[in-house]
Design a protein around this motif. Structure first.
Motif, PDB file in Angstrom:
ATOM      1  N   UNK A  32       9.742 -19.392  62.114  1.00 26.83           N
ATOM      2  CA  UNK A  32       9.703 -20.469  61.136  1.00 26.83           C
ATOM      3  C   UNK A  32      11.011 -20.609  60.385  1.00 26.83           C
ATOM      4  N   UNK A  33      11.620 -19.476  60.026  1.00 24.37           N
ATOM      5  CA  UNK A  33      12.914 -19.525  59.336  1.00 24.37           C
ATOM      6  C   UNK A  33      14.024 -20.024  60.253  1.00 24.37           C
ATOM      7  N   UNK A  34      13.898 -19.769  61.550  1.00 28.38           N
ATOM      8  CA  UNK A  34      14.929 -20.192  62.504  1.00 28.38           C
ATOM      9  C   UNK A  34      14.775 -21.636  62.933  1.00 28.38           C
ATOM     10  N   UNK A  35      13.637 -22.253  62.607  1.00 24.99           N
ATOM     11  CA  UNK A  35      13.376 -23.609  63.086  1.00 24.99           C
ATOM     12  C   UNK A  35      14.440 -24.621  62.654  1.00 24.99           C
ATOM     13  N   UNK A  36      14.897 -24.626  61.394  1.00 24.22           N
ATOM     14  CA  UNK A  36      15.961 -25.589  61.028  1.00 24.22           C
ATOM     15  C   UNK A  36      17.231 -25.397  61.849  1.00 24.22           C
ATOM     16  N   UNK A  37      17.618 -24.139  62.080  1.00 22.36           N
ATOM     17  CA  UNK A  37      18.821 -23.883  62.876  1.00 22.36           C
ATOM     18  C   UNK A  37      18.628 -24.331  64.319  1.00 22.36           C
ATOM     19  N   UNK A  38      17.427 -24.101  64.863  1.00 22.73           N
ATOM     20  CA  UNK A  38      17.148 -24.537  66.233  1.00 22.73           C
ATOM     21  C   UNK A  38      17.182 -26.059  66.343  1.00 22.73           C
ATOM     22  N   UNK A  39      16.648 -26.744  65.343  1.00 18.96           N
ATOM     23  CA  UNK A  39      16.706 -28.206  65.345  1.00 18.96           C
ATOM     24  C   UNK A  39      18.149 -28.697  65.272  1.00 18.96           C
ATOM     25  N   UNK A  40      18.965 -28.025  64.472  1.00 20.07           N
ATOM     26  CA  UNK A  40      20.377 -28.403  64.369  1.00 20.07           C
ATOM     27  C   UNK A  40      21.088 -28.209  65.698  1.00 20.07           C
ATOM     28  N   UNK A  41      20.791 -27.094  66.382  1.00 20.92           N
ATOM     29  CA  UNK A  41      21.391 -26.847  67.700  1.00 20.92           C
ATOM     30  C   UNK A  41      20.942 -27.916  68.693  1.00 20.92           C
ATOM     31  N   UNK A  43      20.047 -30.994  68.048  1.00 23.46           N
ATOM     32  CA  UNK A  43      20.658 -32.291  67.741  1.00 23.46           C
ATOM     33  C   UNK A  43      22.141 -32.301  68.093  1.00 23.46           C
ATOM     34  N   UNK A  44      22.831 -31.226  67.766  1.00 20.80           N
ATOM     35  CA  UNK A  44      24.299 -31.184  67.915  1.00 20.80           C
ATOM     36  C   UNK A  44      24.766 -30.683  69.275  1.00 20.80           C
ATOM     37  N   UNK A  45      23.908 -30.041  70.042  1.00 20.95           N
ATOM     38  CA  UNK A  45      24.353 -29.458  71.308  1.00 20.95           C
ATOM     39  C   UNK A  45      23.524 -29.919  72.490  1.00 20.95           C
ATOM     40  N   UNK A  47      21.127 -32.274  72.910  1.00 25.67           N
ATOM     41  CA  UNK A  47      21.042 -33.715  73.159  1.00 25.67           C
ATOM     42  C   UNK A  47      22.357 -34.284  73.687  1.00 25.67           C
ATOM     43  N   UNK A  48      23.513 -33.967  73.083  1.00 23.91           N
ATOM     44  CA  UNK A  48      24.772 -34.486  73.657  1.00 23.91           C
ATOM     45  C   UNK A  48      25.048 -33.994  75.069  1.00 23.91           C
ATOM     46  N   UNK A  49      24.792 -32.700  75.316  1.00 21.17           N
ATOM     47  CA  UNK A  49      25.028 -32.170  76.664  1.00 21.17           C
ATOM     48  C   UNK A  49      24.068 -32.805  77.657  1.00 21.17           C
ATOM     49  N   UNK A  50      22.816 -33.012  77.245  1.00 21.28           N
ATOM     50  CA  UNK A  50      21.869 -33.680  78.123  1.00 21.28           C
ATOM     51  C   UNK A  50      22.272 -35.112  78.425  1.00 21.28           C
ATOM     52  N   UNK A  51      22.789 -35.815  77.423  1.00 20.57           N
ATOM     53  CA  UNK A  51      23.274 -37.178  77.651  1.00 20.57           C
ATOM     54  C   UNK A  51      24.461 -37.184  78.600  1.00 20.57           C
ATOM     55  N   UNK A  52      25.331 -36.195  78.440  1.00 19.64           N
ATOM     56  CA  UNK A  52      26.489 -36.084  79.333  1.00 19.64           C
ATOM     57  C   UNK A  52      26.038 -35.839  80.774  1.00 19.64           C
ATOM     58  N   UNK A  53      25.043 -34.977  80.934  1.00 22.21           N
ATOM     59  CA  UNK A  53      24.522 -34.699  82.266  1.00 22.21           C
ATOM     60  C   UNK A  53      23.895 -35.951  82.878  1.00 22.21           C
ATOM     61  N   UNK A  54      23.167 -36.709  82.075  1.00 27.91           N
ATOM     62  CA  UNK A  54      22.540 -37.940  82.582  1.00 27.91           C
ATOM     63  C   UNK A  54      23.605 -38.963  82.981  1.00 27.91           C
TER      64      UNK A  54
END
Length: 303
Positions: A32-41, A43-45, A47-54
């Motif tokens: 639960x404490x790590x959830x904000x950091x995981x969401x940030x990763x 959003x910032x990593x 999703x962009x890498x997935x878009x690049x792959x697509x």
């Protein structure tokens, strides 16, 4: 089974179950404490890498296609670019190791106050823009620059030598920029070495050179390996310094990605190059992790 042993066994089973419940609740709390950091990763990593792959699978006509990867396979120039990128990264890593190891070792021998000034001198370049440092090297390495002028005055050379817009200028500039990334983890590893081991080797009759090669150097290898891996991986994706100091005569993968964006009507070609570079970088990191785990238990132990 006696009544005492029965109740003892029940207490032990209850304690084990309670311990498992506590561990489960602790893991949930950490998650639960790590959830904000995981969401940030994400959003910032991710999703962009997935878009690049697509995007890498989008052809020139906007349809799903492997033509971007096929272009990489068919055009031998891309292979040459990757080889150049790996060659320059390896050369820079080697130079940083040769320069950084003596420097880090020397810093460990300084008194505490001098260590602070030495580390400040190493970290100080980070306070200056990468672009400014690159332009500074362009001023130093030009034919009328400080380097050529000094060599001419000392009589080392008879005429200015080409140190800019070529392979040499690229390596010099990138080595200077990458050197702190090797010195910092290496110094941390050297500082963590137990000096009792070195004193024990001295008491057993080992001289300074033997103590260094049998105790200090093996124990500093994790820091040296970590620093070398950081330098190599960062060099693979470098753009600004080779683009300016190489003058277009030295092409690395990041520079080719920029040219692909300008050349083709979509980002598919550039995305394919970026995905290949990302995969290669991940493989290098996995190789480094495998080597570290394999050699983790092979450190010297003095009895």
């Amino acid at each position: 089974m006696t009544a005492a042993s029965y109740f003892t066994g029940s207490d032990e089973a209850g304690s084990a179950a309670t311990l498992k419940d506590d561990e489960r609740r602790e893991r949930l709390a950490i998650a639960g404490l790590s959830l904000p950091a995981l969401l940030l990763v994400a959003v910032c990593l991710i999703i962009p890498v997935g878009s690049l792959l697509a995007l890498s699978f989008i052809g020139a006509q906007g349809n799903l296609s492997l033509e971007n990867y096929q272009r990489l396979i068919d055009n031998k120039a891309y292979l040459a670019i990757f080889l150049t990128t790996f060659e320059i990264s390896a050369v820079i890593t080697l130079i940083c190791m040769l320069l950084g190891y003596p420097l880090a070792y020397f810093i460990t021998l300084l008194p505490p106050r001098a260590v602070g000034f030495a580390m400040l001198a190493i970290i100080l370049p980070f306070w200056t823009s990468l672009l400014v440092r690159t332009y500074a090297w362009m001023v130093l390495l030009q034919k009328q620059g400080l380097v050529n002028s000094t060599l001419l005055k000392l009589g080392v050379i008879d005429e200015p030598i080409a140190l800019l817009h070529n392979y040499a200028g690229t390596v010099i500039g990138m080595s200077h920029i990458m050197l702190p990334f090797l010195v910092l983890p290496l110094y941390g590893a050297m500082k963590a070495i137990d000096h009792d081991l070195i004193r024990a080797a001295a008491n057993l009759g080992a001289g300074p050179i033997v103590r260094f090669w049998t105790v200090s150097f093996p124990l500093s290898l994790p820091g040296l390996g970590a620093g070398a891996l950081i330098v190599f991986v960062l060099s693979l994706g470098f753009y600004v310094t080779p683009a300016l100091l190489g003058g277009g005569k030295v092409t690395m993968v990041a520079m080719r990605i920029q040219k692909s964006v300008a050349l083709y009507p979509n980002w598919g070609a550039a995305s394919a190059l970026a995905v290949v570079l990302l995969v290669v970088t991940a493989l290098v990191l996995l190789l480094g992790l495998w080597i570290w785990r394999r050699n983790r238990g092979n450190r010297p132990v003095m009895s």
